[in-house]
Design an enzyme around this catalytic site. Structure first.
Site, PDB file in Angstrom:
ATOM      1  N   HIS A 419      38.209  35.957  34.810  1.00  0.00           N
ATOM      2  CA  HIS A 419      37.832  37.319  34.533  1.00  0.00           C
ATOM      3  C   HIS A 419      38.890  38.097  35.073  1.00  0.00           C
ATOM      4  O   HIS A 419      38.845  39.256  34.581  1.00  0.00           O
ATOM      5  CB  HIS A 419      36.699  37.364  35.385  1.00  0.00           C
ATOM      6  CG  HIS A 419      35.874  38.760  34.417  1.00  0.00           C
ATOM      7  ND1 HIS A 419      36.290  39.667  33.688  1.00  0.00           N
ATOM      8  CD2 HIS A 419      34.432  38.910  34.379  1.00  0.00           C
ATOM      9  CE1 HIS A 419      35.215  40.355  33.227  1.00  0.00           C
ATOM     10  NE2 HIS A 419      33.993  39.910  33.420  1.00  0.00           N
ATOM     11  N   ARG A 420      40.173  37.730  35.776  1.00  0.00           N
ATOM     12  CA  ARG A 420      40.878  38.574  36.148  1.00  0.00           C
ATOM     13  C   ARG A 420      41.952  38.808  35.209  1.00  0.00           C
ATOM     14  O   ARG A 420      42.842  39.823  34.938  1.00  0.00           O
ATOM     15  CB  ARG A 420      41.809  37.906  37.375  1.00  0.00           C
ATOM     16  CG  ARG A 420      41.014  37.562  38.616  1.00  0.00           C
ATOM     17  CD  ARG A 420      41.620  36.850  39.597  1.00  0.00           C
ATOM     18  NE  ARG A 420      42.148  35.551  39.000  1.00  0.00           N
ATOM     19  CZ  ARG A 420      42.743  34.548  39.710  1.00  0.00           C
ATOM     20  NH1 ARG A 420      42.960  34.835  41.070  1.00  0.00           N
ATOM     21  NH2 ARG A 420      42.923  33.454  39.141  1.00  0.00           N
TER      22      ARG A 420
END
Length: 446
Positions: A419-420
């Site tokens: 998700h980064r």
């Protein structure tokens, strides 16, 4: 003057190596380039060769010992020379300078002067540094290959066997002297051990894909010990370390979709194509990444690296664990090229003959467990990559079709996303494009 032979970093991620077998014994003459020992790294079995000539004065460590990189393992000098001073472990400086020995190509499961035999490809599980996930492929039956050389009985004296064969035999309590070797000059290789410990069965049609035999001890006898401790191999240590680096700090989310594979299956059957479903998925993933470069990226702590080149890693199960060979520039290759390359990489991965550049540098991974009858699963991201696709089995299901209910071949795909780097909508758009390509295979270059 004596020279220390040190344990060198034979792969990019190697921190220590296990000395599998000494090829030169104390007192033997050594020339520059001679193979001194076979070393198990975190990815393959490699050869350690001499950089200095003379006489092998001393083995500082015994076969089977695990030695950190830069630590001395032997001493080369002149006959009669004192090896005491040079034979002390601990300084590590010569390792940084590369004194004494140098890495060579991965050691083969045959004699160095003989070509390695072809083998059929397996696959299976989640990734690690180039060793995680599982490759798999719902492949058609493998093409016929030349039959292996007939087994040759061992002659009295030292048993000739590959390091992998020796390790498997030790784990299963098998006497190598009772095994006939089918390798060059009667050398015992891994398949001989498998055949010697497998029950006899009647011939039957070969399955589309054969999963590798799980590694572990033989079944314990009744009334035996309560447990058996098996030392970690170098590749298993690396898998454990990399998985801890991935599943802990990486904020991961998962996206699942179901794909209608009927048109792909019909196209393969009509064309009698040799490419597998997995080859088609690899090609489709590469083309989808071309349209969604935000998924073709690495997390680099203080920046994100978006790759302009597409290098797809395919997870392959080997006896010691998992490794991810890389198909480079997969978007620019035809399906037939991808099929040939994936077969070759998987076969050499199982023989532990991949070069470091062949299992590093992937930008996105694919892990396939369909051949093990798994409907769907979540795979662990292979850092620094930002995504991995988990592929389940193709199964017929009753679904709504053209106003009625019909049996259709369906496939479930699950994408693990960092998700980064990848947001939910970004990953969903990638999967939508991938699904469209698989459901309309003419979009792929056959």
């Amino acid at each position: 003057m004596s020279t220390k032979v040190v344990m060198e970093a034979l792969s990019p991620t190697m921190e220590e190596g296990r000395l599998v077998e000494w090829k030169k014994q104390e007192g033997e003459a050594v020339a520059v380039g001679d193979v001194l020992a076979e070393v198990e790294t975190d990815k393959a079995v490699m050869e350690l060769v001499a950089r200095a000539g003379g006489t092998l004065l001393k083995h500082i460590v015994e076969a089977g010992a695990t030695v950190p990189v830069s630590e001395p393992v032997a001493v080369i000098g002149e006959p009669g020379e004192d090896s005491g001073a040079a034979g002390q472990r601990g300084s590590g400086e010569d390792g940084k300078r590369g004194g004494g020995a140098t890495p060579q190509q991965p050691a083969k499961d045959v004699q160095a002067t003989q070509p390695a035999p072809d083998r059929n490809q397996p696959t299976s599980m989640p990734p690690a540094p180039s060793a995680q996930a599982v490759t798999g492929s719902q492949r058609p039956a493998p093409q016929p290959r030349p039959a292996p050389a007939p087994a040759v009985a061992q002659t009295p004296g030292r048993v000739r066997a590959s390091p992998l064969a020796r390790r498997i035999a030790a784990e299963r309590g098998l006497d190598l002297g009772a095994v006939a070797g089918s390798g060059p000059e009667g050398r015992i290789v891994a398949r001989d051990i498998e055949q010697a410990t497998s029950p006899v069965t009647t011939p039957s049609a070969a399955p589309a894909v054969t999963a590798p035999r799980p590694r572990g001890p033989a079944a314990p006898p009744a009334g035996g010990p309560a447990y058996t401790d098996v030392p970690l191999t170098q590749i298993r240590k690396t898998i454990a370390k990399r998985l801890a680096q991935s599943i802990g700090p990486i904020p991961t989310f998962y996206l699942t979709t179901e794909v209608d594979m009927e048109r792909v299956a019909e196209a393969r059957e009509a064309l009698e194509s040799k490419v597998s479903f997995n080859d088609i998925i690899l090609k489709a993933v590469a083309m989808a990444l071309r349209q969604h470069p935000a998924c073709n990226a690495w997390w680099q702590d203080d920046h994100i690296r978006y790759w302009n080149e597409i290098h797809v890693s395919m997870a392959v199960a080997v006896e010691e664990g998992l490794i991810t060979p890389v198909i480079r520039h997969a978007d620019a290759k035809t399906l037939r090229q991808i099929s040939a390359e994936s077969h070759d990489l998987a076969a050499r991965a199982r023989e532990r003959r991949l070069k470091p550049e062949e299992y590093t540098g992937g930008t996105f991974s694919v892990s396939n467990l369909g051949m093990l009858d798994i409907d769907e699963f979540t795979a662990v991201i292979n850092p620094p990559e930002a995504g991995i696709l988990a592929v389940g089995r193709i199964a017929q299901k009753p679904v709504a079709h053209e106003g009625g209910v019909a049996l259709r071949r369906r496939l479930r795909l699950t994408m693990s996303c960092d998700h980064r780097v990848i947001d939910g909508a970004t990953g969903a758009q990638f999967l939508k494009t991938l699904k469209t390509m698989l459901e309309n295979p003419l979009a792929l270059v056959w």
